[in-house]
Write an enzyme that holds these catalytic residues in place. Structure first.
Site, short mmCIF file in Angstrom:
data_model
loop_
_atom_site.label_atom_id
_atom_site.label_comp_id
_atom_site.label_asym_id
_atom_site.label_seq_id
_atom_site.Cartn_x
_atom_site.Cartn_y
_atom_site.Cartn_z
N ARG A 38 48.37 45.24 38.60
CA ARG A 38 46.94 45.49 38.36
C ARG A 38 46.51 46.89 38.82
NH1 ARG A 38 43.48 39.95 39.38
NH2 ARG A 38 44.69 38.59 38.01
N ASP A 139 28.14 38.73 39.80
CA ASP A 139 29.58 38.83 40.03
C ASP A 139 29.85 40.18 40.67
OD1 ASP A 139 32.07 37.05 38.78
OD2 ASP A 139 32.65 39.09 39.30
#
Length: 272
Positions: A38, A139
């Protein structure tokens, strides 16, 4: 497997420490491959070959936008429309008996499927009263929130819903938008998206809420962090409000503020 980027044990330890400090996420030892894959995109974006150089870059610029990219990269977004389906009839029954405008907080909104599912439930349940309802969807992942605001999804994902819901709540794309579907304006009008870190010392949102959805995010926090967040939820709920948890989460042994009502749904412990 041969790698073109250098991730040392010290680098991995530092990354685990930083994401815990930044977002409360506890990365286990076995997440090393995930971290490499990632964050590799961020290193390549900056023309770097060593994770230590990337971490030094972050340390030199504590207010840089790259911290946002770092956090986004290590945040897991696994969601679907009407995920954990049994929660939505419970929400419908609850708001049907409520008085005044309904307010719901989706505290881990990801790419929008959860808050839009809540919006559809309110539209189906409240009729004209739904016009006054509001869903606050937050979020920490800003990229996921951008996708959520757009409200556009692959048609394969939408087709899993009941056909009547698809017709009522989505526009199917045509031409160059073939294979996509967008939530209709009456659905998106109920939802307000904003970035929020549950670990932030102050939250920008205000209660009281009829329900808070905090599902499948607490599993990434340690028990101390979980307890602190639950205690901060309590004053934001109406006295009879509901807290929805994920199927693998159990708050009963973490905090005395909430008691289990059943099916991973909680109410305030002092409410009878």
């Amino acid at each position: 497997m041969e790698r073109d980027l250098i991730l040392t044990d010290d680098d991995f330890t530092q990354i685990r420490k930083l994401i815990y400090q930044r977002a409360g996420i506890v990365l286990a030892e076995h997440k090393r491959e995930m971290v490499y894959s990632r964050l590799a995109k961020r290193l390549r974006h900056h023309g770097l070959t060593r994770f230590s150089d990337y971490l030094a870059r972050l340390a030199r610029q504590p207010e840089a936008r790259e911290w946002e990219a770092f956090t986004n990269a290590l945040t897991t977004n696994l969601t679907a429309f009407f995920r954990e389906m049994h929660h939505f009839p419970l929400l419908a029954d609850h708001v049907r008996q409520s008085s005044g405008p309904v307010r719901v907080w989706s505290a881990a909104a990801s790419s929008g499927e959860e808050p839009y599912s809540i919006a559809m439930t309110l539209l189906e349940t409240l009729g004209q009263r739904a016009a006054d309802a509001r869903i606050v969807a937050t979020d920490i992942d800003t990229e996921a929130l951008e996708r959520a605001r757009a409200g556009v999804y692959p048609i394969e994902q939408v087709r899993k819903l009941d056909e009547d819901r698809v017709k009522r709540f989505f526009h199917k794309g045509k031409g160059r938008h073939e294979g996509l579907a967008r939530v209709r304006p009456e659905v998106s009008a109920l939802v307000e998206f904003q970035a929020l870190n549950l670990l932030a010392p102050q939250w920008s949102i205000k209660g009281p809420f009829d329900a808070i959805f905090c599902r499948n995010i607490m599993i990434y926090f340690d028990k101390t962090t979980q307890a602190r967040i639950l205690e901060r939820f309590a004053p934001l709920l109406k006295p009879n409000g509901l807290l929805f948890a994920g199927h693998s989460e159990n708050f009963s042994y973490i905090s005395k503020v909430f008691r289990l009502r059943g099916q991973t749904v909680y109410t305030l412990a002092d409410h009878r």
